[in-house]
Design a protein around this motif. Structure first.
Motif, PDB file in Angstrom:
ATOM      1  N   THR A 137       0.814  -1.205   0.000  1.00  0.00           N
ATOM      2  CA  THR A 137       0.000   0.000   0.000  1.00  0.00           C
ATOM      3  C   THR A 137       0.853   1.262   0.000  1.00  0.00           C
ATOM      4  N   GLY A 138       2.134   1.112   0.229  1.00  0.00           N
ATOM      5  CA  GLY A 138       3.008   2.272   0.279  1.00  0.00           C
ATOM      6  C   GLY A 138       2.996   2.987   1.613  1.00  0.00           C
ATOM      7  N   LYS A 139       2.217   2.493   2.579  1.00  0.00           N
ATOM      8  CA  LYS A 139       2.140   3.127   3.892  1.00  0.00           C
ATOM      9  C   LYS A 139       3.155   2.495   4.842  1.00  0.00           C
ATOM     10  N   THR A 140       3.783   3.329   5.629  1.00  0.00           N
ATOM     11  CA  THR A 140       4.684   2.822   6.659  1.00  0.00           C
ATOM     12  C   THR A 140       3.856   2.483   7.892  1.00  0.00           C
ATOM     13  N   VAL A 141       4.048   1.285   8.397  1.00  0.00           N
ATOM     14  CA  VAL A 141       3.292   0.823   9.561  1.00  0.00           C
ATOM     15  C   VAL A 141       4.266   0.513  10.683  1.00  0.00           C
ATOM     16  N   GLN A 142       4.024   1.084  11.826  1.00  0.00           N
ATOM     17  CA  GLN A 142       4.831   0.774  13.006  1.00  0.00           C
ATOM     18  C   GLN A 142       4.201  -0.419  13.708  1.00  0.00           C
ATOM     19  N   ARG A 143       4.876  -1.526  13.690  1.00  0.00           N
ATOM     20  CA  ARG A 143       4.366  -2.729  14.349  1.00  0.00           C
ATOM     21  C   ARG A 143       5.040  -2.868  15.711  1.00  0.00           C
ATOM     22  N   TYR A 144       4.362  -3.567  16.609  1.00  0.00           N
ATOM     23  CA  TYR A 144       4.927  -3.784  17.933  1.00  0.00           C
ATOM     24  C   TYR A 144       4.469  -5.122  18.472  1.00  0.00           C
ATOM     25  N   VAL A 145       5.148  -5.577  19.496  1.00  0.00           N
ATOM     26  CA  VAL A 145       4.865  -6.852  20.145  1.00  0.00           C
ATOM     27  C   VAL A 145       4.156  -6.567  21.463  1.00  0.00           C
ATOM     28  N   ASP A 146       3.110  -7.321  21.746  1.00  0.00           N
ATOM     29  CA  ASP A 146       2.381  -7.173  22.996  1.00  0.00           C
ATOM     30  C   ASP A 146       2.129  -8.560  23.580  1.00  0.00           C
ATOM     31  N   PHE A 147       2.825  -8.869  24.691  1.00  0.00           N
ATOM     32  CA  PHE A 147       2.522 -10.088  25.426  1.00  0.00           C
ATOM     33  C   PHE A 147       1.328  -9.739  26.303  1.00  0.00           C
ATOM     34  N   ASN A 148       0.173 -10.251  25.982  1.00  0.00           N
ATOM     35  CA  ASN A 148      -1.038  -9.829  26.666  1.00  0.00           C
ATOM     36  C   ASN A 148      -1.256 -10.601  27.971  1.00  0.00           C
ATOM     37  N   GLN A 149      -0.211 -10.664  28.763  1.00  0.00           N
ATOM     38  CA  GLN A 149      -0.289 -11.183  30.123  1.00  0.00           C
ATOM     39  C   GLN A 149       0.887 -10.612  30.878  1.00  0.00           C
ATOM     40  N   GLY A 150       0.865 -10.743  32.187  1.00  0.00           N
ATOM     41  CA  GLY A 150       1.940 -10.170  32.985  1.00  0.00           C
ATOM     42  C   GLY A 150       3.199 -11.016  32.924  1.00  0.00           C
ATOM     43  N   LEU A 151       4.339 -10.369  32.683  1.00  0.00           N
ATOM     44  CA  LEU A 151       5.624 -11.040  32.769  1.00  0.00           C
ATOM     45  C   LEU A 151       5.942 -11.248  34.250  1.00  0.00           C
ATOM     46  N   ASP A 152       6.518 -12.376  34.584  1.00  0.00           N
ATOM     47  CA  ASP A 152       6.859 -12.656  35.967  1.00  0.00           C
ATOM     48  C   ASP A 152       8.171 -11.954  36.303  1.00  0.00           C
ATOM     49  N   ALA A 153       8.106 -10.947  37.163  1.00  0.00           N
ATOM     50  CA  ALA A 153       9.279 -10.145  37.519  1.00  0.00           C
ATOM     51  C   ALA A 153      10.392 -10.993  38.116  1.00  0.00           C
ATOM     52  N   LEU A 154      10.040 -12.099  38.757  1.00  0.00           N
ATOM     53  CA  LEU A 154      11.031 -12.962  39.380  1.00  0.00           C
ATOM     54  C   LEU A 154      12.018 -13.505  38.348  1.00  0.00           C
ATOM     55  N   PHE A 155      11.562 -13.740  37.139  1.00  0.00           N
ATOM     56  CA  PHE A 155      12.404 -14.349  36.105  1.00  0.00           C
ATOM     57  C   PHE A 155      13.054 -13.339  35.172  1.00  0.00           C
ATOM     58  N   LEU A 156      12.774 -12.064  35.357  1.00  0.00           N
ATOM     59  CA  LEU A 156      13.353 -11.043  34.490  1.00  0.00           C
ATOM     60  C   LEU A 156      14.737 -10.667  35.023  1.00  0.00           C
ATOM     61  N   ASN A 157      15.742 -10.932  34.217  1.00  0.00           N
ATOM     62  CA  ASN A 157      17.107 -10.592  34.611  1.00  0.00           C
ATOM     63  C   ASN A 157      17.715  -9.671  33.555  1.00  0.00           C
ATOM     64  N   GLU A 158      18.960  -9.315  33.747  1.00  0.00           N
ATOM     65  CA  GLU A 158      19.649  -8.375  32.862  1.00  0.00           C
ATOM     66  C   GLU A 158      19.608  -8.834  31.404  1.00  0.00           C
ATOM     67  N   SER A 159      19.964 -10.091  31.144  1.00  0.00           N
ATOM     68  CA  SER A 159      20.027 -10.553  29.753  1.00  0.00           C
ATOM     69  C   SER A 159      18.642 -10.642  29.113  1.00  0.00           C
ATOM     70  N   LYS A 160      17.647 -11.055  29.868  1.00  0.00           N
ATOM     71  CA  LYS A 160      16.293 -11.134  29.315  1.00  0.00           C
ATOM     72  C   LYS A 160      15.732  -9.738  29.051  1.00  0.00           C
ATOM     73  N   ALA A 161      15.995  -8.798  29.952  1.00  0.00           N
ATOM     74  CA  ALA A 161      15.537  -7.424  29.742  1.00  0.00           C
ATOM     75  C   ALA A 161      16.194  -6.829  28.505  1.00  0.00           C
ATOM     76  N   LYS A 162      17.479  -7.120  28.313  1.00  0.00           N
ATOM     77  CA  LYS A 162      18.189  -6.620  27.133  1.00  0.00           C
ATOM     78  C   LYS A 162      17.563  -7.169  25.855  1.00  0.00           C
ATOM     79  N   ARG A 163      17.243  -8.467  25.854  1.00  0.00           N
ATOM     80  CA  ARG A 163      16.615  -9.084  24.670  1.00  0.00           C
ATOM     81  C   ARG A 163      15.226  -8.501  24.422  1.00  0.00           C
ATOM     82  N   LEU A 164      14.451  -8.285  25.483  1.00  0.00           N
ATOM     83  CA  LEU A 164      13.126  -7.686  25.322  1.00  0.00           C
ATOM     84  C   LEU A 164      13.240  -6.272  24.764  1.00  0.00           C
TER      85      LEU A 164
END
Length: 195
Positions: free
Chosen positions: A1-28
């Motif tokens: 269509t010639g239109k620029t579309v900004q796409r994004y990722v949405d995990f539609n549930q809560g991420l478990d903060a206990l498992f979020l570390n430096e390397s996982k946050a960097k990848r996200l």
């Protein structure tokens, strides 16, 4: 269509903060994650939750939200004992998110994108409940209904601004409980000036 579309990722549930570390946050942070939804269901998880939000912000995730479960009971999980939450716990968890957002934004270098953080209170109902009217041991039906009335102005978008939060939920946990005790009609019509 010639239109620029900004796409994004949405995990539609809560991420478990206990498992979020430096390397996982960097990848996200390498994907167009919008928003990072991090669960903050128990006041006992405050330190883990705060660390997770700071890691997200560190790696460029500027839209943050949380699910804030309320009306829950004592239980054990993730190697920890959690007590039944109280109305004051719900208030404190939403306040912590606002305070943390401000702290993160104040520490950002000049010209950086500011972090936005939203709270989505979600009423706990056990899977075994046959009806939606479950009332936790530290709550009552009046308080549960009052929280729902307080959330009407957000239209499901969540609590994100300090001015709205303090007007709707109060300036402290004691005022929040006083608001919960108000007749429903007063809760609904706060802020409407009649002449």
């Amino acid at each position: 269509t010639g239109k620029t579309v900004q796409r994004y990722v949405d995990f539609n549930q809560g991420l478990d903060a206990l498992f979020l570390n430096e390397s996982k946050a960097k990848r996200l942070g390498e994907i167009a994650l919008r928003p990072a939804r991090v669960a903050f269901d128990h006041i006992e998880d405050r330190g883990i939750y705060e660390r997770a939000l700071k890691l997200c912000a560190k790696y460029g995730i500027t839209e943050l939200s949380n699910y804030v479960l309320y009306n829950s009971e004592d239980f054990g999980g993730k190697g920890q004992k959690y007590r039944a939450d109280t109305p004051e716990d719900l208030y404190d968890r939403m306040r912590i998110t606002l305070d943390l957002k401000d702290e993160i934004n104040e520490s950002l270098p000049e010209g950086s994108d500011k972090v936005a953080a939203f709270s989505f209170p979600m009423r706990y109902i056990p899977l075994s409940a046959h009806e939606r009217g479950y009332v936790g041991s530290k709550w009552n039906a009046k308080f549960l209904r009052a929280v729902q009335r307080m959330l009407v102005p957000t239209q499901g978008k969540g609590v994100c601004s300090r001015s709205f939060f303090e007007a709707d939920f109060g300036k402290d946990a004691d005022q929040f409980v006083r608001f919960l005790c108000m007749p429903e009609k007063l809760i609904t019509n706060r802020g409407i000036i009649s002449t």
